[in-house]
Scaffold this active site. Structure first.
Site, PDB file in Angstrom:
ATOM      1  N   LYS A  43     -34.079  -4.077 -12.975  1.00 35.78           N
ATOM      2  CA  LYS A  43     -34.144  -2.613 -13.004  1.00 35.78           C
ATOM      3  C   LYS A  43     -33.490  -2.111 -11.724  1.00 35.78           C
ATOM      4  O   LYS A  43     -34.071  -2.182 -10.640  1.00 35.78           O
ATOM      5  CB  LYS A  43     -35.599  -2.137 -13.109  1.00 35.78           C
ATOM      6  CG  LYS A  43     -35.724  -0.657 -13.326  1.00 35.78           C
ATOM      7  CD  LYS A  43     -37.167  -0.318 -13.715  1.00 35.78           C
ATOM      8  CE  LYS A  43     -37.344   1.164 -13.981  1.00 35.78           C
ATOM      9  NZ  LYS A  43     -37.091   2.020 -12.834  1.00 35.78           N
ATOM     10  N   ASP A  78       0.829  -1.210   0.000  1.00 40.44           N
ATOM     11  CA  ASP A  78       0.000   0.000   0.000  1.00 40.44           C
ATOM     12  C   ASP A  78       0.857   1.250   0.000  1.00 40.44           C
ATOM     13  O   ASP A  78       0.577   2.219  -0.697  1.00 40.44           O
ATOM     14  CB  ASP A  78      -0.901   0.034   1.243  1.00 40.44           C
ATOM     15  CG  ASP A  78      -2.022  -0.982   1.127  1.00 40.44           C
ATOM     16  OD1 ASP A  78      -2.083  -1.672   0.088  1.00 40.44           O
ATOM     17  OD2 ASP A  78      -2.820  -1.081   2.083  1.00 40.44           O
TER      18      ASP A  78
HETATM   19  S1  IVH Z   1     -33.060   0.744 -20.163  1.00 38.23           S
HETATM   20  C1  IVH Z   1     -33.847   3.667 -23.584  1.00 38.23           C
HETATM   21  N1  IVH Z   1     -32.235  -0.960 -18.336  1.00 38.23           N
HETATM   22  O1  IVH Z   1     -34.790   2.867 -15.104  1.00 38.23           O
HETATM   23  C2  IVH Z   1     -33.380   2.732 -22.531  1.00 38.23           C
HETATM   24  N2  IVH Z   1     -32.995   1.164 -17.591  1.00 38.23           N
HETATM   25  O2  IVH Z   1     -37.540   4.033 -15.348  1.00 38.23           O
HETATM   26  C3  IVH Z   1     -33.999   3.020 -21.228  1.00 38.23           C
HETATM   27  N3  IVH Z   1     -32.849   1.495 -15.173  1.00 38.23           N
HETATM   28  O3  IVH Z   1     -33.953   5.856 -16.704  1.00 38.23           O
HETATM   29  C4  IVH Z   1     -33.346   2.474 -20.050  1.00 38.23           C
HETATM   30  N4  IVH Z   1     -31.983  -0.477 -14.691  1.00 38.23           N
HETATM   31  O4  IVH Z   1     -32.247   4.867 -15.108  1.00 38.23           O
HETATM   32  C5  IVH Z   1     -32.732   0.267 -18.558  1.00 38.23           C
HETATM   33  N5  IVH Z   1     -31.449  -2.548 -16.865  1.00 38.23           N
HETATM   34  C6  IVH Z   1     -31.938  -1.344 -17.080  1.00 38.23           C
HETATM   35  C7  IVH Z   1     -32.181  -0.432 -16.033  1.00 38.23           C
HETATM   36  C8  IVH Z   1     -32.715   0.817 -16.337  1.00 38.23           C
HETATM   37  C9  IVH Z   1     -32.390   0.676 -14.204  1.00 38.23           C
HETATM   38  C10 IVH Z   1     -33.397   2.841 -14.946  1.00 38.23           C
HETATM   39  C11 IVH Z   1     -32.864   3.890 -15.894  1.00 38.23           C
HETATM   40  C12 IVH Z   1     -34.072   4.481 -16.544  1.00 38.23           C
HETATM   41  C13 IVH Z   1     -35.160   4.127 -15.594  1.00 38.23           C
HETATM   42  C14 IVH Z   1     -36.508   4.072 -16.286  1.00 38.23           C
END
Ligand code: IVH
Length: 704
Positions: free
Chosen positions: A112, A31
């Site tokens: 998500k 470190d």
């Molecule tokens: S796809 C055009 N994939 O959810 C593509 N979004 O409610 C749109 N989010 O703004 C996003 N996990 O911040 C996508 N696996 C995932 C996600 C994801 C979290 C969030 C993202 C988006 C929001 C929509």
């Protein structure tokens, strides 16, 4: 040139060490050796910025320069997702898409992640900007903070332009550890997402670097379209190859599970394979799995795999037509943010409050929800007109949790005005919060008086915030001490103040005079003296306000800091508060009117003769002189009696007011003495009567 060469060499060397450490958990150097090399490179970069590499490993450490998060325009549309709340509506999305396309389609399913949406922009393979979603068109540049996240590549192995979308989050474990290390409750984060949002916007990247942020990337947008992989699975595997962190919990849906599995395999990805009709099994499984994941997810995202189909389906203004988010059920409600009002608290603290469309949640209709402070608004990137989710924190105070959908009016993030909405004084910022510094600001004065009179404090029942408002406006009540000097008869005829309420008010004020010292002390509204700390102070040598003032005069904090629960800052704040001339004037008037400004004045009450000791009292019905009836219980306890909530063979007396059924019957059955209110008044000597035991013995007192 030797300098440039040394910097190149150090950069390369440190990169190798970092990669080994963060990707494989191996340390190639000690470190201290690592720190030495890193400090040397940082020093050289400061002196010779022209030779510094944009993806230098020193960026991971962050800097102490103040960030101002400039607004930047996204070069890709940063849209949100359409929502589905049932297995069936996801299945509908599958079949609707397939029939619209008129051909075979497959779908990827991802978790998500409940975090902060981020776009990472790379030019010629170098990370040049990390931008928050903002309103989808313009976001904030938070690059230096995002660079401290070790799983965000500062450069990628191909010299291409690419925008990568991902979610910045903090693990449940990281969140728990952070809160456990924060002793100040008010600084603890409400949930992992709020902690991540705050960290992304920390003023100094060196501080952002202390929060264990991470990222999952899920979409890529190539500058040179011809380089774009043909489908989502290949986008993910390409992103992985470029060094981005991809969530391994991937699922894939096709007309058969076998087909789904083979597509996953040919893209070189691990994942679960399902046939379309497996959707309910999948959702059920994920709903159960959710709890045991190391991070929070609030739903599942289903996306059409084929990129050419995505192109054809296109977008609405707010979401792509090729994806849908399945949301887990949660005790939250959606509402529209109609406006934000700014409240001024009794300490001058400014609190923004969301005015929302009336929304049913947990059995009540909510119209307002707290927004805490400007930082919180910034974290949410909240603008008027946005659709937000509302929750009831601890089931009491409704709070705005998240922005679900941006407004269509183009409103940008709300800013609290620079001046007090009540008195127009310029606000000051203390520790991330805004305050109105004007002691005579009407909202503060009214707040102080209402707090003083509130049920947890001096308990002047008839002096609630509405009455305070009316009396303040009439010029009758302009300070705490006015409560004891004002002529309330002058208030007759003011809204809500008839003769009867005025006489109740006068009675309430008179009764408040005998409240014990710790209550008086905490009612003054000094920021660091709540009910509990007032009692601690009283029990630890500060048994009069005079003693606190003496310590304030000599600026001697030692007596305070000797109390284990009082730290240096609190002690300093308390002394500072009691040096204020205004507070001293208030205390002087209260003292003049007989309020307990020292603990010795309380003793009279405590010294009541324990005439009821050994007796067990129960109470039923309602009373004229004891309202709420717990007042009667207090009288019993003050005299050494014990109180119980039901009549048993051990009960010696039942105090029976008007009404009251089953307890009376039970007392009769068990032969427990039943005492009327009138008799009770005599027993406790509140009728000005003679000694009760004497009377009882001479048979003058009927107990039935
Ligand atoms: S796809 C055009 N994939 O959810 C593509 N979004 O409610 C749109 N989010 O703004 C996003 N996990 O911040 C996508 N696996 C995932 C996600 C994801 C979290 C969030 C993202 C988006 C929001 C929509």
């Amino acid at each position: 040139m030797a300098i440039k060469e040394e910097m190149d060499r150090l950069t390369e060397e440190l990169k190798v060490y970092q990669d080994k450490y963060y990707k494989e958990g191996k340390s190639l150097v000690s470190d201290s050796e690592y720190d030495r090399l890193s400090d040397r490179l940082a020093a050289l970069e400061r002196e010779y910025p022209e030779y510094a590499h944009p993806d230098s490993p020193t960026k991971r450490v962050g800097s102490d320069l103040t960030n101002d998060f400039p607004e930047v325009r996204h070069t890709i549309p940063v849209l949100s997702l359409d929502k589905a709340y049932s297995d069936q509506s996801v299945l509908d999305f599958f079949s609707r898409s397939i029939s619209k396309e008129g051909g075979a389609l497959s779908f990827a399913a991802e978790e998500k992640i409940d975090g902060i949406s981020m776009v990472l922009y790379y030019e010629d393979g170098i990370l040049v900007r990390a931008v928050t979603r903002g309103n989808g068109i313009i976001g904030n540049d938070v690059t230096s903070n995002i660079m401290t996240i070790h799983s965000v590549p500062l450069s990628i192995p191909e010299k291409i332009d690419i925008a990568v979308r991902g979610e910045v989050y903090i693990s449940k474990e990281g969140f728990e550890a952070f809160n456990a290390s924060e002793s100040d409750d008010s600084k603890k984060a409400a949930n992992p997402r709020n902690l991540a949002a705050g960290a992304v916007r920390r003023q100094k990247s060196s501080e952002a670097g202390l929060v264990p942020l991470d990222i999952f990337c899920y979409e890529g947008f190539w500058g040179d379209k011809s380089l774009t992989p043909p489908d989502h699975l290949h986008i993910l595997s390409k992103l992985k190859e470029l060094g981005f962190r991809i969530n391994p919990h991937l699922a894939f849906f096709d007309s058969s599970a076998e087909l789904a599995a083979s597509k996953l395999q040919s893209a070189g990805l691990e994942g679960e394979a399902y046939a379309f009709f497996g959707i309910d099994t999948f959702i059920k499984k994920k709903t159960e799995e959710r709890r045991s994941l190391g991070y929070e997810i609030d739903g599942l995202v289903f996306k059409i795999n084929e990129l050419d189909v995505r192109e054809r389906f296109g977008y609405t203004e707010h979401h792509p037509r090729w994806a849908v988010a399945y949301k887990f059920e949660s005790p939250q409600a959606e509402a529209r943010l109609m406006g934000i009002t700014v409240q001024v608290g009794r300490t001058g603290r400014i609190t923004p409050v969301a005015e929302i469309s009336p929304t049913k949640l947990g059995g009540s209709t909510i119209r307002r929800a707290t927004l805490h402070n400007q930082e919180y608004i910034d974290e949410l990137e909240l603008a008027i007109g946005d659709t937000v989710s509302i929750s009831k924190r601890g089931d009491v105070i409704p709070a705005v949790e998240n922005v679900i959908e941006k407004n269509e009016e183009g409103n940008t993030t709300y800013r609290i005005p620079d001046v007090c909405p009540c008195c127009g004084t310029e606000l000051v910022k203390i520790g991330g919060l805004q305050y109105c510094p004007e002691y005579t600001c009407p909202d503060q004065v009214k707040g102080r008086i209402s707090f003083f009179a509130s049920s947890d404090q001096m308990d002047i029942e008839t002096l609630g915030p509405k009455t305070v408002e009316v009396l303040y406006n009439a010029g009758i009540l302009r300070s705490i001490e006015d409560i004891y000097t004002a002529d309330f008869t002058k208030a007759a005829g003011l809204p809500g103040l008839g003769e009867k309420s005025i006489s109740l008010l006068i009675k309430g004020v008179r009764e408040s005079v005998s409240r014990p010292y710790p209550v008086v002390l905490s009612s003054l509204g000094v920021a660091d003296i709540g009910r509990k700390s007032a009692e601690t102070l009283a029990a630890n040598g500060f048994d009069s306000i005079g003693k606190i003032m003496a310590a304030a005069d000599s600026d001697d904090a030692s007596g305070l800091t000797a109390i284990p629960s009082i730290g240096d800052v609190t002690a300093h704040n308390i002394l500072e508060a009691f040096r204020s001339e205004r507070l001293r004037e208030t205390v002087a008037v209260l003292q003049e009117h007989g309020l307990h400004v020292s603990a010795d004045m309380d003793e009279k009450e405590e010294e009541l003769e324990k005439t009821l000791s050994g007796e067990v009292w129960c109470i039923t019905g309602s009373f004229e002189n004891f309202n709420p009836r717990s007042e009667a219980l207090k009288e019993i306890e003050k005299r050494g009696g014990r109180t119980v909530s039901s009549v048993t063979s051990k009960t010696t007396h039942l105090l029976a007011g008007k009404g009251g059924g089953s307890k009376r019957a039970e007392a009769e059955r068990l032969g427990v003495r039943i005492v009327s209110e009138e008799e009770f008044m005599k027993i406790i000597g509140m009728d000005g009567g003679e000694d009760r035991k004497e009377k009882e013995e001479s048979g003058q007192l009927t107990l039935f």
